[in-house]
Scaffold this motif. Sequence first.
Motif, PDB file in Angstrom:
ATOM      1  N   UNK A  52      11.496   9.267   4.913  1.00  0.00           N
ATOM      2  CA  UNK A  52      11.686  10.679   4.628  1.00  0.00           C
ATOM      3  C   UNK A  52      13.089  11.106   5.039  1.00  0.00           C
ATOM      4  N   UNK A  53      13.671  11.946   4.229  1.00  0.00           N
ATOM      5  CA  UNK A  53      15.001  12.446   4.534  1.00  0.00           C
ATOM      6  C   UNK A  53      15.172  13.839   3.984  1.00  0.00           C
ATOM      7  N   UNK A  54      15.987  14.643   4.651  1.00  0.00           N
ATOM      8  CA  UNK A  54      16.152  16.030   4.251  1.00  0.00           C
ATOM      9  C   UNK A  54      17.605  16.385   3.941  1.00  0.00           C
ATOM     10  N   UNK A  55      18.508  15.467   4.140  1.00  0.00           N
ATOM     11  CA  UNK A  55      19.908  15.749   3.854  1.00  0.00           C
ATOM     12  C   UNK A  55      20.610  14.443   3.485  1.00  0.00           C
ATOM     13  N   UNK A  91      23.172  16.835  -1.776  1.00  0.00           N
ATOM     14  CA  UNK A  91      22.225  15.970  -1.064  1.00  0.00           C
ATOM     15  C   UNK A  91      20.837  16.199  -1.641  1.00  0.00           C
ATOM     16  N   UNK A  92      19.879  15.392  -1.219  1.00  0.00           N
ATOM     17  CA  UNK A  92      18.535  15.532  -1.747  1.00  0.00           C
ATOM     18  C   UNK A  92      17.506  15.238  -0.656  1.00  0.00           C
ATOM     19  N   UNK A  93      16.277  15.628  -0.940  1.00  0.00           N
ATOM     20  CA  UNK A  93      15.151  15.357  -0.047  1.00  0.00           C
ATOM     21  C   UNK A  93      14.365  14.171  -0.599  1.00  0.00           C
ATOM     22  N   UNK A  94      13.780  13.402   0.284  1.00  0.00           N
ATOM     23  CA  UNK A  94      12.896  12.325  -0.158  1.00  0.00           C
ATOM     24  C   UNK A  94      11.616  12.349   0.672  1.00  0.00           C
ATOM     25  N   UNK A  95      10.527  11.982   0.034  1.00  0.00           N
ATOM     26  CA  UNK A  95       9.226  11.997   0.689  1.00  0.00           C
ATOM     27  C   UNK A  95       8.372  10.887   0.094  1.00  0.00           C
ATOM     28  N   UNK A  96       7.718  10.108   0.941  1.00  0.00           N
ATOM     29  CA  UNK A  96       6.867   9.019   0.491  1.00  0.00           C
ATOM     30  C   UNK A  96       5.477   9.142   1.117  1.00  0.00           C
ATOM     31  N   UNK A 140       0.789  -1.231   0.000  1.00  0.00           N
ATOM     32  CA  UNK A 140       0.000   0.000   0.000  1.00  0.00           C
ATOM     33  C   UNK A 140       0.823   1.285   0.000  1.00  0.00           C
ATOM     34  N   UNK A 141       1.927   1.292  -0.727  1.00  0.00           N
ATOM     35  CA  UNK A 141       2.653   2.541  -0.947  1.00  0.00           C
ATOM     36  C   UNK A 141       2.003   3.277  -2.113  1.00  0.00           C
ATOM     37  N   UNK A 142       1.890   4.587  -1.997  1.00  0.00           N
ATOM     38  CA  UNK A 142       1.288   5.388  -3.060  1.00  0.00           C
ATOM     39  C   UNK A 142       2.354   5.939  -3.996  1.00  0.00           C
ATOM     40  N   UNK A 143       3.322   6.666  -3.451  1.00  0.00           N
ATOM     41  CA  UNK A 143       4.399   7.194  -4.274  1.00  0.00           C
ATOM     42  C   UNK A 143       5.538   7.653  -3.379  1.00  0.00           C
ATOM     43  N   UNK A 144       6.687   7.839  -3.997  1.00  0.00           N
ATOM     44  CA  UNK A 144       7.843   8.447  -3.341  1.00  0.00           C
ATOM     45  C   UNK A 144       8.415   9.500  -4.286  1.00  0.00           C
ATOM     46  N   UNK A 145       8.740  10.651  -3.734  1.00  0.00           N
ATOM     47  CA  UNK A 145       9.333  11.738  -4.513  1.00  0.00           C
ATOM     48  C   UNK A 145      10.707  12.071  -3.957  1.00  0.00           C
ATOM     49  N   UNK A 146      11.544  12.599  -4.793  1.00  0.00           N
ATOM     50  CA  UNK A 146      12.827  13.119  -4.322  1.00  0.00           C
ATOM     51  C   UNK A 146      13.145  14.371  -5.126  1.00  0.00           C
ATOM     52  N   UNK A 147      13.908  15.245  -4.538  1.00  0.00           N
ATOM     53  CA  UNK A 147      14.290  16.491  -5.208  1.00  0.00           C
ATOM     54  C   UNK A 147      15.649  16.938  -4.706  1.00  0.00           C
ATOM     55  N   UNK A 148      16.449  17.572  -5.539  1.00  0.00           N
ATOM     56  CA  UNK A 148      17.752  18.061  -5.077  1.00  0.00           C
ATOM     57  C   UNK A 148      17.599  19.072  -3.940  1.00  0.00           C
ATOM     58  N   UNK A 149      18.631  19.178  -3.149  1.00  0.00           N
ATOM     59  CA  UNK A 149      18.657  20.135  -2.048  1.00  0.00           C
ATOM     60  C   UNK A 149      18.596  21.557  -2.609  1.00  0.00           C
ATOM     61  N   UNK A 150      17.513  22.267  -2.287  1.00  0.00           N
ATOM     62  CA  UNK A 150      17.309  23.597  -2.863  1.00  0.00           C
ATOM     63  C   UNK A 150      18.367  24.584  -2.385  1.00  0.00           C
ATOM     64  N   UNK A 151      18.888  24.395  -1.162  1.00  0.00           N
ATOM     65  CA  UNK A 151      19.946  25.284  -0.668  1.00  0.00           C
ATOM     66  C   UNK A 151      21.181  25.188  -1.563  1.00  0.00           C
TER      67      UNK A 151
END
Length: 203
Positions: free
Chosen positions: A138-141, A119-124, A51-62
């Motif tokens: 989830x991760x932020x760094x 580094x990058x952020x991840x969100x599921x 029952x996972x819906x999605x996971x996103x990741x994006x580069x560190x905006x800083x």
Amino acid sequence: MLKEEITVYPGDTLITECIYNSAHKDSVVFGGTATTEEMCESFFLYYPKFNMTFCDSTPNVHHTVNFAGVQNFVFDESFNVHPIAPEHMVNMSFEDAMEAVPWTREKGRDFSEFLLNSTFYSYCQATPQSNVDINALQGYDLPFPRGTRLPAEDICSLIATPTPDPDDGPGPAGGSTALQAHRAAGYVLLTYLVVLVLTVWTE
């Protein structure tokens, strides 16, 4: 497409690499979820269901805006970036800052390498029925995942290296599916010709 299904174990990392070419563009191409923006997506078929819906990741905006020369910034209520230092970049938007970079092919390569070492952020997200701890995902760094890049196999080419038979001794590993099928067709044709010759000879 994987040739064989694989088993993914806890702690394993799946890496998708997308290569973009915007050399024909005369403006900056931004990443995002809009149809006018660039994105890299992967779709997996898996079981058992969890029952996972999605996971996103994006580069560190800083790090991203730092490459453009932004020294400090704030987010507004919509999480838009507003530079506050250096002074000449105040009142710029994120898009303004990135478009102000004097982009060249070399600068683009530098930016790509910069992000790979960033580094990058991840969100599921999961459904309420899921027993997956999405907070742990989830991760932020997070460092950019590393892996061993395997050479791409051209399954349409008939000149690729065939997979060697075990009795052939040491040789190159891997091979083309198309070439293996080509060899198999050759063996069938050869066998047919041998049978035909023997039939004629016995008559």
